[in-house]
Design a protein around this motif. Structure first.
Motif, PDB file in Angstrom:
ATOM      1  N   GLY A   1     -16.729  -4.785   1.670  1.00 19.89           N
ATOM      2  CA  GLY A   1     -17.853  -3.924   1.302  1.00 19.89           C
ATOM      3  C   GLY A   1     -17.561  -3.082   0.080  1.00 19.89           C
ATOM      4  O   GLY A   1     -18.098  -1.975  -0.057  1.00 19.89           O
ATOM      5  N   GLY A   2     -16.703  -3.608  -0.801  1.00 15.82           N
ATOM      6  CA  GLY A   2     -16.366  -2.890  -2.024  1.00 15.82           C
ATOM      7  C   GLY A   2     -15.345  -1.796  -1.844  1.00 15.82           C
ATOM      8  O   GLY A   2     -15.024  -1.092  -2.807  1.00 15.82           O
ATOM      9  N   LEU A   3     -14.794  -1.645  -0.628  1.00 18.01           N
ATOM     10  CA  LEU A   3     -13.837  -0.576  -0.350  1.00 18.01           C
ATOM     11  C   LEU A   3     -12.550  -1.165   0.230  1.00 18.01           C
ATOM     12  O   LEU A   3     -12.561  -2.216   0.877  1.00 18.01           O
ATOM     13  N   TRP A   4     -11.442  -0.446   0.011  1.00 20.51           N
ATOM     14  CA  TRP A   4     -10.129  -0.921   0.433  1.00 20.51           C
ATOM     15  C   TRP A   4      -9.678  -0.241   1.720  1.00 20.51           C
ATOM     16  O   TRP A   4      -9.965   0.936   1.969  1.00 20.51           O
ATOM     17  N   GLY A   5      -8.941  -1.031   2.526  1.00 19.32           N
ATOM     18  CA  GLY A   5      -8.290  -0.515   3.717  1.00 19.32           C
ATOM     19  C   GLY A   5      -7.070  -1.352   4.023  1.00 19.32           C
ATOM     20  O   GLY A   5      -6.657  -2.195   3.212  1.00 19.32           O
TER      21      GLY A   5
ATOM     22  N   LEU B   1      -5.893  -0.842  10.402  1.00 22.37           N
ATOM     23  CA  LEU B   1      -5.051   0.352  10.530  1.00 22.37           C
ATOM     24  C   LEU B   1      -5.676   1.500   9.760  1.00 22.37           C
ATOM     25  O   LEU B   1      -5.629   2.658  10.188  1.00 22.37           O
ATOM     26  N   ILE B   2      -6.219   1.158   8.589  1.00 18.74           N
ATOM     27  CA  ILE B   2      -6.991   2.100   7.784  1.00 18.74           C
ATOM     28  C   ILE B   2      -8.316   1.417   7.494  1.00 18.74           C
ATOM     29  O   ILE B   2      -8.346   0.394   6.801  1.00 18.74           O
ATOM     30  N   PRO B   3      -9.430   1.911   8.025  1.00 21.46           N
ATOM     31  CA  PRO B   3     -10.722   1.267   7.768  1.00 21.46           C
ATOM     32  C   PRO B   3     -11.028   1.232   6.273  1.00 21.46           C
ATOM     33  O   PRO B   3     -10.555   2.083   5.510  1.00 21.46           O
ATOM     34  N   PRO B   4     -11.818   0.250   5.821  1.00 18.18           N
ATOM     35  CA  PRO B   4     -12.169   0.173   4.394  1.00 18.18           C
ATOM     36  C   PRO B   4     -13.085   1.326   3.996  1.00 18.18           C
ATOM     37  O   PRO B   4     -14.288   1.308   4.290  1.00 18.18           O
ATOM     38  N   GLN B   5     -12.495   2.335   3.380  1.00 21.77           N
ATOM     39  CA  GLN B   5     -13.247   3.547   3.052  1.00 21.77           C
ATOM     40  C   GLN B   5     -12.873   4.138   1.697  1.00 21.77           C
ATOM     41  O   GLN B   5     -13.407   5.173   1.308  1.00 21.77           O
ATOM     42  N   PHE B   6     -11.972   3.455   0.971  1.00 23.95           N
ATOM     43  CA  PHE B   6     -11.506   3.998  -0.292  1.00 23.95           C
ATOM     44  C   PHE B   6     -11.821   3.055  -1.454  1.00 23.95           C
ATOM     45  O   PHE B   6     -11.688   1.839  -1.327  1.00 23.95           O
ATOM     46  N   LYS B   7     -12.212   3.622  -2.580  1.00 27.45           N
ATOM     47  CA  LYS B   7     -12.453   2.830  -3.789  1.00 27.45           C
ATOM     48  C   LYS B   7     -11.150   2.277  -4.348  1.00 27.45           C
ATOM     49  O   LYS B   7     -11.137   1.224  -4.979  1.00 27.45           O
ATOM     50  N   ALA B   8     -10.068   2.999  -4.130  1.00 28.31           N
ATOM     51  CA  ALA B   8      -8.748   2.556  -4.598  1.00 28.31           C
ATOM     52  C   ALA B   8      -7.687   3.221  -3.740  1.00 28.31           C
ATOM     53  O   ALA B   8      -7.868   4.349  -3.265  1.00 28.31           O
ATOM     54  N   ILE B   9      -6.578   2.502  -3.529  1.00 23.37           N
ATOM     55  CA  ILE B   9      -5.410   3.057  -2.833  1.00 23.37           C
ATOM     56  C   ILE B   9      -4.179   2.692  -3.651  1.00 23.37           C
ATOM     57  O   ILE B   9      -3.963   1.521  -3.971  1.00 23.37           O
ATOM     58  N   GLY B  10      -3.371   3.679  -4.012  1.00 29.29           N
ATOM     59  CA  GLY B  10      -2.151   3.435  -4.759  1.00 29.29           C
ATOM     60  C   GLY B  10      -1.017   3.000  -3.845  1.00 29.29           C
ATOM     61  O   GLY B  10      -1.209   2.759  -2.645  1.00 29.29           O
ATOM     62  N   ALA B  11       0.166   2.907  -4.405  1.00 31.81           N
ATOM     63  CA  ALA B  11       1.339   2.487  -3.633  1.00 31.81           C
ATOM     64  C   ALA B  11       1.821   3.616  -2.735  1.00 31.81           C
ATOM     65  O   ALA B  11       1.810   4.791  -3.125  1.00 31.81           O
ATOM     66  N   PHE B  12       2.248   3.244  -1.508  1.00 30.02           N
ATOM     67  CA  PHE B  12       2.816   4.237  -0.598  1.00 30.02           C
ATOM     68  C   PHE B  12       4.245   4.561  -1.021  1.00 30.02           C
ATOM     69  O   PHE B  12       5.022   3.679  -1.372  1.00 30.02           O
TER      70      PHE B  12
ATOM     71  N   CYS C   1      -8.629   7.097  -3.540  1.00 37.53           N
ATOM     72  CA  CYS C   1      -9.891   7.573  -4.107  1.00 37.53           C
ATOM     73  C   CYS C   1     -11.014   7.297  -3.115  1.00 37.53           C
ATOM     74  O   CYS C   1     -11.215   6.148  -2.702  1.00 37.53           O
ATOM     75  N   ASN C   2     -11.733   8.343  -2.696  1.00 34.30           N
ATOM     76  CA  ASN C   2     -12.784   8.170  -1.698  1.00 34.30           C
ATOM     77  C   ASN C   2     -14.091   7.663  -2.319  1.00 34.30           C
ATOM     78  O   ASN C   2     -14.163   7.406  -3.520  1.00 34.30           O
ATOM     79  N   LYS C   3     -15.114   7.522  -1.503  1.00 34.90           N
ATOM     80  CA  LYS C   3     -16.390   6.971  -1.967  1.00 34.90           C
ATOM     81  C   LYS C   3     -17.026   7.829  -3.047  1.00 34.90           C
ATOM     82  O   LYS C   3     -17.806   7.338  -3.867  1.00 34.90           O
ATOM     83  N   GLN C   4     -16.711   9.098  -3.045  1.00 38.49           N
ATOM     84  CA  GLN C   4     -17.283  10.013  -4.039  1.00 38.49           C
ATOM     85  C   GLN C   4     -16.490  10.024  -5.344  1.00 38.49           C
ATOM     86  O   GLN C   4     -16.817  10.754  -6.280  1.00 38.49           O
ATOM     87  N   GLY C   5     -15.433   9.220  -5.412  1.00 39.87           N
ATOM     88  CA  GLY C   5     -14.640   9.151  -6.632  1.00 39.87           C
ATOM     89  C   GLY C   5     -13.600  10.246  -6.759  1.00 39.87           C
ATOM     90  O   GLY C   5     -13.061  10.459  -7.844  1.00 39.87           O
ATOM     91  N   LYS C   6     -13.294  10.924  -5.661  1.00 36.95           N
ATOM     92  CA  LYS C   6     -12.293  11.986  -5.676  1.00 36.95           C
ATOM     93  C   LYS C   6     -10.978  11.476  -5.072  1.00 36.95           C
ATOM     94  O   LYS C   6     -10.972  10.709  -4.106  1.00 36.95           O
ATOM     95  N   TRP C   7      -9.869  11.962  -5.651  1.00 42.58           N
ATOM     96  CA  TRP C   7      -8.536  11.505  -5.247  1.00 42.58           C
ATOM     97  C   TRP C   7      -7.826  12.535  -4.373  1.00 42.58           C
ATOM     98  O   TRP C   7      -8.014  13.748  -4.531  1.00 42.58           O
ATOM     99  N   GLY C   8      -6.995  12.012  -3.460  1.00 46.97           N
ATOM    100  CA  GLY C   8      -6.120  12.838  -2.647  1.00 46.97           C
ATOM    101  C   GLY C   8      -4.974  11.982  -2.148  1.00 46.97           C
ATOM    102  O   GLY C   8      -4.805  10.834  -2.576  1.00 46.97           O
ATOM    103  N   PHE C   9      -4.173  12.505  -1.225  1.00 44.44           N
ATOM    104  CA  PHE C   9      -3.097  11.738  -0.607  1.00 44.44           C
ATOM    105  C   PHE C   9      -3.488  11.391   0.821  1.00 44.44           C
ATOM    106  O   PHE C   9      -4.044  12.228   1.544  1.00 44.44           O
ATOM    107  N   ILE C  10      -3.170  10.144   1.239  1.00 43.57           N
ATOM    108  CA  ILE C  10      -3.372   9.737   2.619  1.00 43.57           C
ATOM    109  C   ILE C  10      -2.035   9.316   3.220  1.00 43.57           C
ATOM    110  O   ILE C  10      -1.106   8.954   2.494  1.00 43.57           O
TER     111      ILE C  10
END
Length: 409
Positions: A79-83, A92-103, A111-120
């Motif tokens: 659905g255009g989102l990564w998990g 394990l992580i539902p598809p809810q992010f536009k992008a996920i970097g390396a752990f 990066c969430n659906k609103q285009g904002k970044w944080g740490f998960i």
């Protein structure tokens, strides 16, 4: 640059990587679950299959990456989102992010659906709330550069600002050093965010061996030198260009002649500037170019591999691709011919006993005897990793194993 093309570019980066153990020369078996692509009616869907091509996880994803063998998880797009999914196909992580970097150290920028970044964390929980316009991957101290309301700062994973968002740019310089840019000039700070020195620079690099490459404009041209970990200049701004220190030596370009040599940590020439191009020392050796030809020198400046090659690639698994009189071959770290010269347009480094080679416009893989293990048939071909290589065939990407089995339909 597309990520896949970047992998291709990496194939022929000419960095001396030294010899690795023969353990890596053995073809590892393909993983138990392999990304599998199905193309139908111009629609591409991904799932996972076994090495015998039995579907194990249904093909319902827009993209799928190989499983992480350590954590037993794989990144997928739906659905255009990564998990992330587990080996049973459960999220394990539902598809809810536009992008996920390396752990790294248990956290990753996302990066969430609103285009904002944080740490998960590894379960997709927000460790640092997604409220930033940009966020870098964390360093070992779990610090990251962050863009917040149009200004850059440096933040810890716990949300504490080490440098407040008030700068044009910020950087993690390594060895506990932070840097921030204001009015076009970079300043250095310690790990707690305290200013180290009033000295500032127009350009900066990573800190290596306690030295940071820096530059300012001198008489209308950039001149490079090195600052210490305290931020003060310790090697004058006198070089046309420099590399970072590696093994207590740094490549430097003489401003008067344009030739390259190597300086020690005091700024004295350890190997005089006499080369057209150089690469950093690794395991006591460096690739250098003289009179248009590449060879290898030791830390005393003595040639250990003759200057014979128009191209000298990176050493991996004890071999390096070289071009000699328009033909490609492979040499050992002592300069001995390991694979006889052959006709090809490009040759890459060995990985897991195979090297990608481009012949008559198509890529295939040769073994350590120089024989075609996988005949040339691909438009693009990346190095093998965990028993698989990503290739492009007839315009689509997919995975193959070391036997040449193709995991797509």
């Amino acid at each position: 640059m597309r990520p896949f093309v970047a992998l291709l570019a990496f194939l022929c980066l000419c960095l001396f990587d030294g010899c690795r153990s023969q353990e890596n020369d053995i073809h590892p078996p393909p993983p138990s679950l392999i990304p599998y692509r199905i193309s139908q009616n111009w629609k591409v869907r991904w799932g996972y299959c076994t090495p015998s091509k039995q579907i194990a996880i249904k093909t319902g994803y827009e993209a799928a990456e190989p499983f992480d063998s350590l954590f037993q998880r794989a990144k997928v797009k739906k659905g255009g989102l990564w998990g992330y999914i587990d080996p049973q196909g459960k999220f394990l992580i539902p598809p809810q992010f536009k992008a996920i970097g390396a752990f790294r150290n248990g956290i990753a920028p996302a990066c969430n659906k609103q285009g904002k970044w944080g740490f998960i964390d590894s379960l997709g929980n927000e460790v640092l709330a997604c409220r930033f316009e940009r966020l870098s991957e964390p360093n070992e101290a779990q610090q990251a550069t962050a863009l917040y309301r149009g200004q850059w700062g440096i933040i810890h994973r716990n949300g504490t600002w080490l440098l407040p968002p008030a700068f044009e740019a910020t950087a993690l310089c390594g060895e506990g050093l932070l840097a921030a840019k204001k009015k076009g000039q970079w300043f250095f700070y310690d790990a707690q965010g305290h200013l180290l020195s009033e000295e500032s620079y127009r350009r900066i690099r990573q800190c290596r061996d306690g030295r940071i490459a820096v530059a300012n404009i001198v008489n209308g041209e950039y001149r490079y030198g090195f600052a210490g970990k305290h931020g003060h200049l310790v090697i004058p701004l006198q070089f046309k260009e420099v590399h970072n220190f590696s093994e207590q030596l740094a490549a430097a370009q003489d401003a008067a002649t344009g030739k390259w040599g190597f300086v020690d940590t005091t700024g004295q020439w350890h190997i005089p500037p006499r080369y057209e191009q150089v690469r950093d020392f690794k395991q006591g050796r460096a690739s250098v170019q003289s009179n248009g030809y590449w060879g290898i020198i030791n830390t005393q400046g003595q040639a250990v591999v003759e200057f014979l090659y128009t191209i000298l690639g990176n050493f991996s698994e004890g071999l390096a691709p070289v071009q000699y009189q328009g033909r490609w071959g492979y040499i050992t770290s002592q300069g001995a011919n390991a694979i006889a010269f052959f006709e090809a347009e490009q040759a890459g480094a060995f990985s897991q006993g195979l090297a990608a080679v481009k012949h008559k416009g198509q890529w295939g893989y040769i073994n350590r005897k120089g024989e075609w293990q996988i005949p040339p048939q691909y438009e693009e071909a990346a190095p093998f990793r965990h028993g698989l290589a990503k290739v492009r065939f007839q315009g689509n990407e997919g995975y193959i194993d070391a036997a040449g089995r193709q995991y797509w339909k």
